[in-house]
Design a protein around this motif. Sequence first.
Motif: not given
Length: 180
Positions: A74, A78-79, A86, A88, A127, A130, A134, A141, A143, A164
Amino acid sequence: LASLEAGIARPGTRVAPCFGGLEFGGRRFGCWKREGHGSLDFVGALQHSCDVYFYQMGPRLGLERLGSAALAFGFGDRTGIDLREERRGLVPNAAWYEKRWGKGQQRKGVMLNLAIGQGELLASPLQLALMAAEVAAMGAPLRPHVVRRVAGGEPAGRPRTARTARSGVTASAAHWLALR
């Protein structure tokens, strides 16, 4: 994970020992631990965050495979969190470097810096969190969602999770376990 999946490394793979830095392209790339970590395998290099180990993995892996793995996690996108502001981030590729420096002008240490998550890679703390989640979830994943407050209505126990954002990262169970 990219090195494991590409067969460049296994959990027990050792490379040249870390003596506090690595000479590459006429320049010294230092490890955060000035006195070095000595000889480590892949798992030990992760545990101790040895820059020199991953400096050696970067050129073996290459820009394309490292970039593909970063995008799968990711990075560069963007998440999906519900915040309009947000950004990228950036996962540089060969075309990006050619545009920046000219064709064939990619600098020698690029892969060393990228292999330790530095250089031109741009990622937000969210990021990175996350990605860690993961890895803990073996590729599933998440969100993220902004919660102003939690008040009644939800039954006790496991909270609801949002859909997700993407399909997730696929890798062998042995490789996920090595990372974890």
